[in-house]
Design a protein around this motif. Structure first.
Motif, short mmCIF file in Angstrom:
data_model
loop_
_atom_site.label_atom_id
_atom_site.label_comp_id
_atom_site.label_asym_id
_atom_site.label_seq_id
_atom_site.Cartn_x
_atom_site.Cartn_y
_atom_site.Cartn_z
N THR A 66 0.62 -1.18 0.06
CA THR A 66 0.06 0.00 -0.12
C THR A 66 0.90 1.28 -0.22
O THR A 66 1.76 1.40 0.75
CB THR A 66 -0.91 0.01 1.28
OG1 THR A 66 -1.76 -1.28 1.09
CG2 THR A 66 -1.94 1.29 1.18
N ILE A 67 0.63 2.17 -1.08
CA ILE A 67 1.47 3.14 -1.07
C ILE A 67 0.86 4.45 -0.52
O ILE A 67 1.39 5.14 0.48
CB ILE A 67 1.68 3.80 -2.53
CG1 ILE A 67 2.43 2.96 -3.14
CG2 ILE A 67 2.19 5.07 -2.55
CD1 ILE A 67 2.48 2.90 -4.79
N GLU A 68 -0.46 4.76 -0.53
CA GLU A 68 -1.39 5.54 0.00
C GLU A 68 -2.72 4.96 0.14
O GLU A 68 -3.40 4.33 -0.64
CB GLU A 68 -1.50 6.80 -0.87
CG GLU A 68 -2.05 8.04 -0.19
CD GLU A 68 -2.02 9.21 -1.40
OE1 GLU A 68 -2.83 10.21 -1.15
OE2 GLU A 68 -1.25 9.16 -2.17
N GLU A 69 -3.43 5.47 1.49
CA GLU A 69 -4.60 5.08 1.87
C GLU A 69 -5.38 6.38 2.44
O GLU A 69 -5.04 6.78 3.36
CB GLU A 69 -4.50 3.70 2.76
CG GLU A 69 -5.79 3.22 3.19
CD GLU A 69 -5.63 2.11 4.14
OE1 GLU A 69 -6.59 1.44 4.43
OE2 GLU A 69 -4.31 2.09 4.65
N SER A 70 -6.64 6.41 1.89
CA SER A 70 -7.50 7.37 2.65
C SER A 70 -8.59 6.83 3.02
O SER A 70 -8.71 5.52 2.89
CB SER A 70 -7.78 8.43 1.33
OG SER A 70 -8.59 8.05 0.28
N ASN A 71 -9.74 7.48 3.37
CA ASN A 71 -11.16 6.91 3.82
C ASN A 71 -11.52 5.54 2.92
O ASN A 71 -11.96 4.46 3.40
CB ASN A 71 -12.02 7.99 4.07
CG ASN A 71 -11.76 8.67 4.94
OD1 ASN A 71 -10.93 8.45 5.79
ND2 ASN A 71 -12.40 10.03 4.79
N ASP A 72 -11.72 6.01 1.68
CA ASP A 72 -12.35 4.88 1.07
C ASP A 72 -11.33 4.52 -0.09
O ASP A 72 -11.53 3.50 -0.98
CB ASP A 72 -13.59 5.35 0.32
CG ASP A 72 -14.62 5.59 1.31
OD1 ASP A 72 -14.60 4.96 2.50
OD2 ASP A 72 -15.47 6.58 1.18
N GLY A 95 -13.46 4.59 -3.61
CA GLY A 95 -13.93 5.66 -3.16
C GLY A 95 -14.61 6.68 -4.62
O GLY A 95 -15.35 5.95 -5.36
N PHE A 96 -14.16 7.81 -4.75
CA PHE A 96 -14.57 8.63 -5.96
C PHE A 96 -13.44 8.57 -7.01
O PHE A 96 -13.63 8.88 -7.93
CB PHE A 96 -14.62 9.89 -5.31
CG PHE A 96 -15.81 10.31 -4.68
CD1 PHE A 96 -17.15 10.06 -5.02
CD2 PHE A 96 -15.52 10.53 -3.15
CE1 PHE A 96 -18.35 10.07 -4.04
CE2 PHE A 96 -16.65 10.69 -2.20
CZ PHE A 96 -17.91 10.52 -2.63
N VAL A 97 -12.31 7.63 -6.53
CA VAL A 97 -11.38 7.32 -7.54
C VAL A 97 -11.79 6.33 -8.84
O VAL A 97 -12.04 5.19 -8.04
CB VAL A 97 -9.88 7.10 -7.05
CG1 VAL A 97 -9.08 6.95 -8.06
CG2 VAL A 97 -9.74 8.29 -5.71
N SER A 98 -11.72 6.69 -9.79
CA SER A 98 -11.97 5.39 -10.75
C SER A 98 -10.79 4.54 -10.87
O SER A 98 -9.67 5.10 -10.65
CB SER A 98 -12.03 5.98 -12.25
OG SER A 98 -11.11 6.70 -12.58
N SER A 99 -10.89 3.50 -10.87
CA SER A 99 -9.98 2.57 -10.87
C SER A 99 -8.90 2.79 -12.06
O SER A 99 -9.18 2.88 -13.29
CB SER A 99 -10.31 0.94 -11.21
OG SER A 99 -11.08 0.89 -9.96
#
Length: 133
Positions: A66-72, A95-99
Motif C-alpha cells: 500500500t502506497i497511500e490510503e485514505s478513507n475509501d 471511493g470517488f477515484v476511478s480504478s
C-alpha cells in the motif's frame, strides 16, 4: 610521467585507501557478498516461478504494498510474475477515484533483480523471496 610523480601517486592512493578503517571495509564487503547471494537466490527463484507460470497460465503475485490510503480510496504497488516477465503496477481504486493503472513497468527477472539491488530495496527483496517459497 617521472618516477618521482609515480611514487607520489602511489603514496596518495595508499593514504586515501587507509582512510577507511579495516572493519568498515570488511563490513561493506560482507554486505556486498550477502546482497549478491540474495540477488542470486531471487533470480533463481524468479526463473523457476516463471516456468510454473508459463505452464499453468496463472500469474504469481510477488508482492503487494500500500502506497497511500485514505478513507475509501487506496493506491497500491503490485509485483506480478506473468510469463517470462515481472510486471510492476501502481494501481489506484476505491471511493470517488476511478480504478486506474497509474504506472506499469515490465522487467525480465535479471533486470528486476538489478532494479531491487540498485535502489536498495532490501525489504522488497525479502518480501519477494518469501512469496516465492
Amino acid at each position: 610521467m617521472t618516477s618521482h610523480n609515480r611514487r607520489q601517486n602511489s603514496v596518495v592512493k595508499r593514504r586515501s585507501s587507509s582512510l577507511i578503517p579495516p572493519h568498515v571495509a570488511e563490513e561493506k564487503q560482507d554486505n556486498a557478498i550477502i546482497e549478491d547471494w540474495l540477488a542470486e537466490r531471487l533470480t533463481d527463484k524468479l526463473r523457476k516461478a516463471s516456468i510454473v507460470v508459463q505452464q499453468t497460465h496463472i500469474p504469481h503475485l510477488l508482492y503487494r504494498n500500500t502506497i497511500e490510503e485514505s478513507n475509501d480510496a487506496l493506491q497500491e504497488e503490485l509485483g506480478i510474475i506473468s510469463g517470462k516477465h515481472i510486471v510492476i503496477m501502481i494501481y489506484a481504486y476505491g471511493g470517488f477515484v476511478s480504478s486506474t493503472f497509474q504506472k506499469i513497468d515490465v522487467y525480465t527477472s535479471d533486470k528486476f533483480t538489478r532494479w531491487i539491488i540498485k535502489n536498495g530495496k532490501k525489504d522488497l527483496l525479502l518480501q519477494c523471496l518469501e512469496s516465492l517459497e
